[in-house]
Scaffold this active site. Structure first.
Site, PDB file in Angstrom:
ATOM      1  N   LYS A 121     -10.580 -35.332 -13.970  1.00 39.95           N
ATOM      2  CA  LYS A 121      -9.887 -34.202 -13.346  1.00 39.95           C
ATOM      3  C   LYS A 121      -9.807 -34.466 -11.855  1.00 39.95           C
ATOM      4  O   LYS A 121     -10.610 -35.219 -11.306  1.00 39.95           O
ATOM      5  CB  LYS A 121     -10.670 -32.897 -13.587  1.00 39.95           C
ATOM      6  CG  LYS A 121      -9.840 -31.656 -13.410  1.00 39.95           C
ATOM      7  CD  LYS A 121      -9.054 -31.357 -14.674  1.00 39.95           C
ATOM      8  CE  LYS A 121      -8.270 -30.080 -14.567  1.00 39.95           C
ATOM      9  NZ  LYS A 121      -7.773 -29.671 -15.890  1.00 39.95           N
TER      10      LYS A 121
HETATM   11  P1  NAD Z   1      -0.424 -22.276 -13.131  1.00 41.00           P
HETATM   12  O1  NAD Z   1      -0.624 -22.590 -11.715  1.00 41.00           O
HETATM   13  O2  NAD Z   1       0.855 -22.638 -13.783  1.00 41.00           O
HETATM   14  O3  NAD Z   1      -0.664 -20.698 -13.387  1.00 41.00           O
HETATM   15  C1  NAD Z   1      -1.803 -20.021 -12.964  1.00 41.00           C
HETATM   16  C2  NAD Z   1      -1.508 -18.534 -13.092  1.00 41.00           C
HETATM   17  O4  NAD Z   1      -2.692 -17.787 -12.838  1.00 41.00           O
HETATM   18  C3  NAD Z   1      -0.468 -18.010 -12.088  1.00 41.00           C
HETATM   19  O5  NAD Z   1       0.373 -17.078 -12.736  1.00 41.00           O
HETATM   20  C4  NAD Z   1      -1.319 -17.315 -11.040  1.00 41.00           C
HETATM   21  O6  NAD Z   1      -0.605 -16.318 -10.332  1.00 41.00           O
HETATM   22  C5  NAD Z   1      -2.375 -16.733 -11.944  1.00 41.00           C
HETATM   23  N1  NAD Z   1      -3.598 -16.303 -11.263  1.00 41.00           N
HETATM   24  C6  NAD Z   1      -4.308 -16.943 -10.310  1.00 41.00           C
HETATM   25  N2  NAD Z   1      -5.364 -16.190  -9.954  1.00 41.00           N
HETATM   26  C7  NAD Z   1      -5.307 -15.065 -10.719  1.00 41.00           C
HETATM   27  C8  NAD Z   1      -6.108 -13.905 -10.831  1.00 41.00           C
HETATM   28  N3  NAD Z   1      -7.195 -13.745 -10.078  1.00 41.00           N
HETATM   29  N4  NAD Z   1      -5.756 -12.938 -11.714  1.00 41.00           N
HETATM   30  C9  NAD Z   1      -4.651 -13.081 -12.488  1.00 41.00           C
HETATM   31  N5  NAD Z   1      -3.862 -14.176 -12.431  1.00 41.00           N
HETATM   32  C10 NAD Z   1      -4.191 -15.131 -11.552  1.00 41.00           C
HETATM   33  O7  NAD Z   1      -1.662 -22.941 -13.900  1.00 41.00           O
HETATM   34  P2  NAD Z   1      -1.747 -23.340 -15.440  1.00 41.00           P
HETATM   35  O8  NAD Z   1      -1.356 -24.761 -15.560  1.00 41.00           O
HETATM   36  O9  NAD Z   1      -1.086 -22.304 -16.249  1.00 41.00           O
HETATM   37  O10 NAD Z   1      -3.320 -23.287 -15.677  1.00 41.00           O
HETATM   38  C11 NAD Z   1      -4.003 -22.077 -15.975  1.00 41.00           C
HETATM   39  C12 NAD Z   1      -5.366 -22.395 -16.587  1.00 41.00           C
HETATM   40  O11 NAD Z   1      -5.181 -23.158 -17.789  1.00 41.00           O
HETATM   41  C13 NAD Z   1      -6.292 -23.234 -15.715  1.00 41.00           C
HETATM   42  O12 NAD Z   1      -7.628 -22.840 -15.962  1.00 41.00           O
HETATM   43  C14 NAD Z   1      -6.069 -24.650 -16.224  1.00 41.00           C
HETATM   44  O13 NAD Z   1      -7.156 -25.504 -15.952  1.00 41.00           O
HETATM   45  C15 NAD Z   1      -5.913 -24.379 -17.705  1.00 41.00           C
HETATM   46  N6  NAD Z   1      -5.203 -25.430 -18.440  1.00 41.00           N
HETATM   47  C16 NAD Z   1      -3.964 -25.848 -18.062  1.00 41.00           C
HETATM   48  C17 NAD Z   1      -3.312 -26.820 -18.813  1.00 41.00           C
HETATM   49  C18 NAD Z   1      -1.903 -27.263 -18.494  1.00 41.00           C
HETATM   50  O14 NAD Z   1      -1.338 -28.036 -19.283  1.00 41.00           O
HETATM   51  N7  NAD Z   1      -1.279 -26.796 -17.435  1.00 41.00           N
HETATM   52  C19 NAD Z   1      -3.962 -27.397 -19.912  1.00 41.00           C
HETATM   53  C20 NAD Z   1      -5.220 -26.942 -20.287  1.00 41.00           C
HETATM   54  C21 NAD Z   1      -5.840 -25.951 -19.539  1.00 41.00           C
END
Ligand code: NAD
Length: 411
Positions: A102
């Protein structure tokens, strides 16, 4: 609680159940390599922007290391170390030939122009290009990084090593990306949720959902649940929560975010304070934002019956105890959100083979892998009377330990 502490807690618990020695437990917990770099860019107003970039390579026992890149002010050594470890267990659980890594940059991307974001990304690649590569470590999108960032990574890496699209996944479909990758994590969250619900005799179309985080993972998970007839009563992002007990029209919410950058101002429900999504009445809560959002401080306020971890490590171990006492079922992130890395695997395979799959093929192969992992976890949980998380970690740790032993590095 730090993400690394959450990850290590689950690893230690599974290692104990498996009867592993402390020596092997330590070997499985420690990352292989941690890199921290200073990144300096000249900003558009002529000032210097100085940032710290991280890449932690946790394990390559089962293949090249794989994991996302996060741009967020909270990114630090411990966060990245914990997230890298989770990737090792996730790739092992879905049984794809990768290890875990990561990375990220400690930065608020909202304060950067698009040009500055590109410059910072290129600086980062310039600093770490020697330790990434299609057979070494393959980054992907995570919080606040997207297809465009992946395209810059591919382009910058090519300046040092020539054309190698397999160095990064989550690229635009027009630039060696894979159909189905963008929505894969959210879609995987829904497939796992749907399978769980069906086996409980409660199909998705009679289920209510609340989703915290409306970015890549949250918006797609909400979309697939909505498409299956589920009622999404709350969605939230960093700006606010939108609540509608009659159900939110998710395609309109997604359109609103595309047009305005955030949920704020969306008129498809009542605007509530941000954390309302965590606490509202619903069957399934999908935390899909950041880690550690459900802790001992708020676990008692959760009203959902099932929590499906879209985010990585959203629940602290002590909060989990409280939730379990309340009878809340938890589907762990290393299973629920593994759809993204699974589709990334297909993108990597296509890049290496110089071949292209259709979206249907990606979906079909992904469903196969996700369901196989689900069934393994379900079987072990039933057989040994374990929680899903315990079963998932036991399977993952067992596989990694076996590879380590077969490769002979325990000596
Ligand atoms: P992203 O940046 O696309 O979206 C994050 C979202 O969370 C945004 O809508 C943001 O406004 C919101 N957010 C941030 N702080 C917040 C809060 N305090 N309350 C409510 N909403 C809040 O990120 P993502 O890629 O969707 O990732 C989200 C989670 O999923 C992370 O933990 C990431 O590690 C995990 N994840 C992502 C992937 C991937 O393929 N992108 C894969 C596995 C896990």
């Amino acid at each position: 609680m730090k993400i690394v502490e959450i990850a290590n807690y689950h690893v230690r618990k599974a290692a104990k159940t498996l009867g592993m020695s402390k020596r092997i437990e330590k070997l499985l917990i420690n990352p292989r390599r941690e890199v921290k770099v200073e990144l300096v860019i000249e900003k558009e107003d002529g000032t210097l922007g100085i940032y710290t970039g991280y890449r932690v390579q946790h394990s390559n026992a089962r293949g090249p290391m794989k994991g996302g890149l996060r741009y967020h002010p909270t990114v630090d050594d411990d966060d990245v170390k914990g997230l890298a470890s989770l990737m090792t267990w996730k790739t092992a659980l879905v049984n794809i030939p990768f290890g875990g890594a990561k990375g990220g940059i400690s930065v608020d991307p909202a304060e950067l122009s698009e040009k500055e974001k590109e410059l910072l990304t290129r600086k980062f690649v310039e600093s770490i290009h020697e330790i990434i590569g299609p057979n070494i470590d393959i980054p992907a999108p995570d919080v606040n990084t997207n297809q465009q960032v992946m395209a810059w990574i591919m382009d910058e890496y090519a300046k040092f090593h020539g054309f190698e699209p397999a160095v990064v996944t989550g690229k635009p479909v027009d630039l060696f990306g894979s159909p189905g990758r963008e929505e894969a994590t959210g879609r995987g969250v829904f497939i796992i949720t749907k399978t769980y619900l069906e086996r409980m005799g409660k199909p998705a179309n009679v289920t209510t959902f609340a989703v915290q985080g409306f970015g890549n993972v949250g918006s797609h998970a909400a979309y697939f649940a909505w498409e299956a007839g589920g009622k999404i009563v709350a969605v939230s992002d960093v700006t606010c929560c939108i609540y509608n007990p009659e159900g939110i029209h998710i395609p309109s919410a997604i359109e609103h975010v595309k047009a305005h950058g955030a949920l704020k101002g969306f008129d498809g429900g009542e605007e509530k304070e941000r954390d309302f999504a965590l606490y509202c009445e619903c069957d399934v809560l999908v935390p899909a934002a950041l880690g550690g959002v459900i802790s001992t401080e708020n676990a008692d306020e959760i009203r959902a019956k099932i929590i499906v971890e879209g985010a990585n490590a959203p629940i602290t171990p002590s909060a989990e105890e409280t939730l379990e006492k309340k009878g809340v079922q938890i589907i762990p992130g290393i299973l629920a959100n593994a759809g993204g890395v699974t589709a990334s695997y297909f993108e990597w395979v296509q890049n290496i083979q110089r071949f292209r799959w259709s979206r249907e093929q990606v979906y079909r192969e992904m469903d196969k892998i996700m369901l196989e992992a689900y069934n393994k976890v379900d079987e072990l949980a039933r057989e040994k009377k374990l929680k899903f998380r315990e079963a998932a970690y036991i399977i993952a740790l067992g596989r990694v330990a076996k590879s380590v032993a077969l490769r002979g590095v325990m000596g």
